[in-house]
Write an enzyme that holds these catalytic residues in place. Structure first.
Site, mmCIF file in Angstrom:
data_model
loop_
_atom_site.group_PDB
_atom_site.id
_atom_site.type_symbol
_atom_site.label_atom_id
_atom_site.label_comp_id
_atom_site.label_asym_id
_atom_site.label_seq_id
_atom_site.Cartn_x
_atom_site.Cartn_y
_atom_site.Cartn_z
ATOM 1 N N GLY A 43 0.841 -1.199 0.000
ATOM 2 C CA GLY A 43 0.000 0.000 0.000
ATOM 3 C C GLY A 43 0.873 1.244 0.000
ATOM 4 O O GLY A 43 2.015 1.214 -0.472
ATOM 5 N N LEU A 44 0.355 2.324 0.562
ATOM 6 C CA LEU A 44 1.133 3.566 0.535
ATOM 7 C C LEU A 44 2.466 3.417 1.253
ATOM 8 O O LEU A 44 3.500 3.865 0.759
ATOM 9 C CB LEU A 44 0.331 4.701 1.167
ATOM 10 C CG LEU A 44 -0.782 5.270 0.301
ATOM 11 C CD1 LEU A 44 -1.480 6.412 1.010
ATOM 12 C CD2 LEU A 44 -0.228 5.758 -1.038
ATOM 13 N N ALA A 45 2.473 2.756 2.412
ATOM 14 C CA ALA A 45 3.724 2.629 3.160
ATOM 15 C C ALA A 45 4.655 1.622 2.491
ATOM 16 O O ALA A 45 5.823 1.921 2.223
ATOM 17 C CB ALA A 45 3.439 2.224 4.602
ATOM 18 N N GLY A 46 4.136 0.431 2.199
ATOM 19 C CA GLY A 46 4.976 -0.621 1.635
ATOM 20 C C GLY A 46 5.428 -0.318 0.220
ATOM 21 O O GLY A 46 6.597 -0.529 -0.139
ATOM 22 N N SER A 285 -16.389 10.153 2.379
ATOM 23 C CA SER A 285 -15.255 10.965 2.831
ATOM 24 C C SER A 285 -15.643 12.026 3.848
ATOM 25 O O SER A 285 -16.678 12.683 3.747
ATOM 26 C CB SER A 285 -14.620 11.675 1.645
ATOM 27 O OG SER A 285 -13.754 12.689 2.119
ATOM 28 N N ARG A 338 -13.007 13.001 14.454
ATOM 29 C CA ARG A 338 -13.840 11.834 14.180
ATOM 30 C C ARG A 338 -14.421 11.180 15.418
ATOM 31 O O ARG A 338 -15.574 10.748 15.409
ATOM 32 C CB ARG A 338 -13.006 10.819 13.402
ATOM 33 C CG ARG A 338 -12.618 11.367 12.058
ATOM 34 C CD ARG A 338 -11.702 10.467 11.296
ATOM 35 N NE ARG A 338 -11.522 11.037 9.955
ATOM 36 C CZ ARG A 338 -10.784 10.504 9.016
ATOM 37 N NH1 ARG A 338 -10.122 9.399 9.251
ATOM 38 N NH2 ARG A 338 -10.690 11.082 7.833
ATOM 39 N N GLU A 454 0.102 2.069 8.774
ATOM 40 C CA GLU A 454 -0.916 1.700 9.756
ATOM 41 C C GLU A 454 -0.493 0.497 10.601
ATOM 42 O O GLU A 454 -1.011 0.283 11.697
ATOM 43 C CB GLU A 454 -2.251 1.405 9.050
ATOM 44 C CG GLU A 454 -3.434 1.316 9.996
ATOM 45 C CD GLU A 454 -4.755 0.992 9.287
ATOM 46 O OE1 GLU A 454 -4.782 1.005 8.052
ATOM 47 O OE2 GLU A 454 -5.738 0.729 9.992
ATOM 48 N N LEU A 470 -2.662 8.881 5.174
ATOM 49 C CA LEU A 470 -1.942 8.849 3.902
ATOM 50 C C LEU A 470 -0.584 9.507 4.096
ATOM 51 O O LEU A 470 0.444 9.055 3.593
ATOM 52 C CB LEU A 470 -2.720 9.594 2.813
ATOM 53 C CG LEU A 470 -4.173 9.198 2.602
ATOM 54 C CD1 LEU A 470 -4.706 9.825 1.320
ATOM 55 C CD2 LEU A 470 -4.316 7.709 2.523
#
Lengths: 667, 248
Positions: A43-46, A285, A338, A454, A470
């Protein structure tokens, strides 16, 4: 410091990262060619970590269970990514982004990590634009920004409601470039089933080829876990169906501490549950809260009439609606963080004001924004004496420009037109702030095993602000890990390739095979989903948006019983020697059945309310979360000792040298 | 409602597949199509049979994993959605529904309804990126102003989810819409212009190598694309390709 050395650099906050980078050991470019790194999760990190590590010269192997790295669930993030660019000139700064993030996290994140995150945030945007990520632009050609919940500035960069998609495709493209150069070898439809330790260091993984069923050994000098969060243990969540905790949990069982498992974010703006057949929940969103007003009817009888279908929300006038967020939190209104928005929705629905059939929904209403935008458009277009219908048409077009895909998505799922009638929303499990404990270098308590995005715990505290996940994924992957991992790998330049025919690999492979056999050998009666749904119900009812000691104790017992039943009575058809989705699910649910218990234990241990963790016993007379900094200003890091009930608690005290810890107030 | 399903069952790539009939009762109109299949699978498992395997993940229309040919159409009867966004309210009690995997030589069947779409990854690897170092220090983002119209067009091309519906819809199993969307995203941005010629040549070459067919401008791909990727992109790719070939 003992086993939990956070390795935070000393000195002034703003200089820590620079100082650290200057002091850590580097690996000579010629030596990087002799070093292998495994990255699990793309994903974004990996994805960003794999691309950057390969670009630096390391040999990288990536693993993902999806058929392509491009499908990681980062792709579904909608709203945006934060960066302290202050392009809008509204007073934003690195310090302010840092401050908002720490405060939003309810003072349970690590100060130095969060400051570094804010510091590198500006690089992320530069990086992504250079890669061709098509962010939203203003007419002058410059980047556009919007604001998000929990903050008072516009620092969120976005690409309509598909920001995660565009950022992920950017990282995936960067990966592709390295795959083409032969620096990344990408293993898709593969799942990591165990971590292999040699002399106490992470030296490889055991993976299953999900198509052939073959069990494979892969060695490396370091292993990076970027495998996302574990919110799927609730069964219903906004996670993708395949999201699991397997890699992180296996690392935990091999010695990596698991931090703050009970800190789970419940997102306020999701499409409500419609029935028992439902398999997942869909997020709308948070950016919608910029323009949508949240309300329920003021009178109980109106709410009831709406539930029975006798009254339409559009028939209620302004004075008959309770805009409860604007009423309770005048300073932030609909843009409260949130956790605050989620609890407020639950409070209203529990009091009987819910608006869908099950009474578990509130309205998110765009009519005011549509009219406001419509009037502005009419004025700027020089239109005079226009009627309300024309204004509404003009306004709807503007709203469509901003959120079109979200409105379309809602209409497809609910079969109602959100331009004409308010959306119905309800909170749902969305993100886990807990994860593997990591030090400042993102290394877990196992040397050579790193966790990013995450999958780690460090940056989000007890709650997460919008558009910050993100940011963390990409910060870890592009800008942090590639530097910090060198510090560890500099000792490995003479090690040579790690053999896969060692006793350690033999043992790990045997373990994996035994477990698969055990799963398959059941002559049971229930499907995997039967257990997953049961676990989800326990989690949502007793460890969900609010928790209390009595129910948490019940949950711990029930989960242990369910786990026992699972291993005796689960039924998995087919064979392990080929593609078998039920077997894949079974392995994942087996892990959730262990993690779930640790989750409840962690929640029981934390006698305070904090961010996403709301203990009913600890609240103010107004029903707000009551934090206990005196006794709980720490990270709970759990050490595996066999059964989850035996897990041993270690504490990392959180030290705030640069900000004053205050009660969070959004009034 | 009660449904009569005809589903393609195939053990693996090397064995032959066949259509199998199933009857499913108790389907509700607000279920998604994939949830309907979940229920079928629960029934099959309880009877000791192997469930039908299908690809799916995000179940909110963005990951591009789900890939069913339903009654002959990729992603089913509705337009502008993926299968996971298709709901059973689009069907009636007593309907017969034919469910097959994507059909294309370049997408071999892995099992049942799952196909191998790694050809798409290889097309991307051939040049679907901008050659910029991710560990470097790029220029400030606002130092590259981009006309809003161009940024929006590029974004529209970039919204392709790589599901393969375009290939499945095409009588020649052409991957032109997919490839052209990626070519267009970068061709429209100043950052991507420098290596545009090389990119389009390499990606088109890879697309042909993978065994995808040619485009005959039928337009079925555009009709079936869940993200509304426009045929304009194919025209743009052809222009890019032609100009790259001329420059040689």
């Amino acid at each position: 410091m003992g086993v939990l050395d956070s390795r935070e650099p000393q000195g002034p906050l703003a200089d820590k990262w620079t100082k650290h980078k200057n002091e850590i050991d580097l690996v000579n470019p010629a030596n990087k060619r002799n070093i292998d790194i495994i990255v699990v999760g793309t994903g974004l990190a990996g994805g960003s970590a794999a691309a950057t590590l390969a670009e630096l010269g390391y040999n990288v192997k990536t693993f993902c269970y999806q058929d392509s790295p491009r499908r990681a669930h980062s792709i579904a993030a909608q709203g945006g990514v934060n960066a302290a660019k202050n392009y809008q000139g509204d007073g934003d700064s690195v310090y302010r982004l840092f401050y908002d993030t720490i405060k939003g996290g309810d003072y349970r994140s690590r100060e130095s990590n969060v400051y570094r995150l804010a510091e590198v945030s500006t690089n992320i945007i530069d990086q992504c634009v250079a890669q061709g990520v098509p962010f939203a632009r203003e007419y002058g050609g410059l980047l556009d920004n919007r604001s998000f919940g929990g903050v008072l500035v516009s620092r969120t960069f976005y690409a309509k409601g598909q920001t995660g998609q565009q950022l992920l495709l950017g990282a995936y493209a960067a990966m592709n470039r390295q795959i083409q150069r032969g620096k990344i070898k990408s293993y898709t439809r593969h799942e990591m089933l165990d971590l292999v330790l040699v002399d106490g260091k992470a030296r490889g993984i055991i993976a299953r080829d999900l198509v052939s069923g073959e069990i494979e050994r892969h060695s490396a000098h370091a292993v990076v876990l970027a495998t996302g969060g574990y919110g799927n243990l609730f069964f219903l969540s906004t996670y993708c169906m395949g999201a699991n905790v397997m890699a992180a949990w296996k690392a935990h069982k091999k010695g990596a501490f698991f931090a703050n498992p009970c800190f789970t974010q419940i997102h306020p703006t999701c499409i409500p549950v419609s029935g028992d057949h439902q398999s997942k929940l869909t997020l709308m969103s948070e950016s919608l809260r910029n323009d949508g007003r949240i309300w329920v009817p003021k009178r109980l009888e109106d709410a009831q009439a709406i539930r029975e279908g006798k009254l339409k929300p559009t028939q209620l006038g302004e004075e008959e609606r309770d805009y409860y967020l604007e009423r309770r939190y005048p300073a932030f209104g609909n843009l409260v963080p949130r956790d605050v928005a989620s609890r407020a929705a639950k409070e209203r629905c529990d009091a009987g004001f819910g608006v869908n059939k099950t009474g578990e929904a509130v309205y998110l209403d765009f009519s005011a924004a549509i009219m406001r935008y419509g009037k502005e458009k009419a004025l700027t277009s020089g239109m005079k004496d226009v009627d309300d219908d024309t204004i509404r048409d003009l306004g709807e077009k503007i709203v469509e420009e901003k959120y079109g895909n979200l409105f379309q998505m809602y209409e497809k799922i609910v079969d109602q037109n959100p331009y004409k009638t308010p959306m119905m929303i309800y909170p749902a499990v969305h993100y886990t702030m807990g994860g593997l404990w990591v030090d400042y270098n993102l290394q877990t308590t196992i040397p050579g095993c790193y966790a990013a995005g995450e999958a780690n715990f460090s940056d989000h505290g007890a709650n997460r602000l919008g558009a910050s996940a993100l940011m963390q994924g990409l910060a870890d992957g592009y800008f942090v890990l590639p530097y910090t991992i060198g510090d560890y790998l500099s000792d490995d330049i003479r090690t040579g390739a790690i053999p896969i025919d060692s006793l350690e690999f033999d043992a790990a492979e045997k373990n994996v095979k035994d477990r698969l056999e055990k799963l398959m050998s059941g002559t049971g009666i229930h499907s995997v989903d039967y257990y997953h749904k049961k676990l989800g119900k326990i989690m949502w009812n007793k460890c969900g948006m609010s928790r209390n000691a009595k129910e948490l104790k019940e949950a711990i017992k029930e989960i242990a019983e369910l786990r026992k039943d699972f291993w005796e009575n689960v039924k998995i058809p087919g064979s392990p020697n080929g593609k078998n989705q039920e077997l894949e699910k079974a392995g994942r649910v087996a892990d959730f059945l262990e993690l779930g218990e640790l989750f409840a234990k962690d929640a029981l241990e934390r006698n305070e309310s904090c961010g996403g963790h709301f203990r009913e016993e600890y609240q103010t007379p107004e029903g707000e979360a009551l934090r206990d900094d005196e006794n709980f200003k720490f990270v709970s890091a759990w050490e595996y000792m066999g059964e989850p009930s035996d897990a041993k608690l270690h504490k990392e005290d959180l030290v705030y040298e640069n900000i004053k810890v205050k009660t969070r107030s959004y009034k | 409602m009660k449904l009569y399903l005809k589903i393609w069952r195939q053990k693996n790539t090397s064995t032959k597949g066949q259509m199998v009939d199933y009857t499913l009762d108790g389907v509700e109109s607000d279920m998604s199509f994939l949830e309907m299949l979940d229920i079928l699978n629960e029934e099959l498992i309880s009877k000791g049979e192997e469930p039908v395997e299908f690809d799916h993940d995000c179940r909110e229309g963005i990951c591009g994993t789900c890939s069913l040919q339903i009654n002959g159409r990729p992603h089913g009867p509705d337009s502008m959605i993926t299968v996971c966004q298709l709901h059973m309210r689009s069907f009636n009690d007593g309907d017969e529904i034919v469910i097959e995997p994507w059909r294309a030589k370049a997408f071999p069947v892995v099992k049942d309804l799952i196909v191998d779409r790694t050809a798409f990854d290889r097309i991307q690897q051939a040049g679907g990126y901008i050659s910029v170092n991710t560990s470097g220090r790029p220029v400030d983002a606002n130092a590259i102003p981009i006309e809003k119209d161009m940024a929006d067009k590029s974004f529209n091309a970039a919204t392709c989810i790589g599901c393969g519906a375009c290939v499945a819809a095409c009588k020649n199993a052409s991957a032109m819409l997919f490839t052209s969307a990626k070519v267009s995203q970068f061709a429209l941005l100043p950052q991507g212009r420098v290596e545009a010629a090389e990119r389009v040549e390499n990606m088109v070459r890879q697309m042909d190598l993978e065994g995808f067919g040619n485009c005959t401008n039928t337009g079925a791909c555009e009709v079936e694309c869940p993200k509304g990727i426009s045929l304009e992109n194919i025209a743009r790719m052809n222009r890019e390709y032609l100009s790259a070939s001329i420059k040689g």
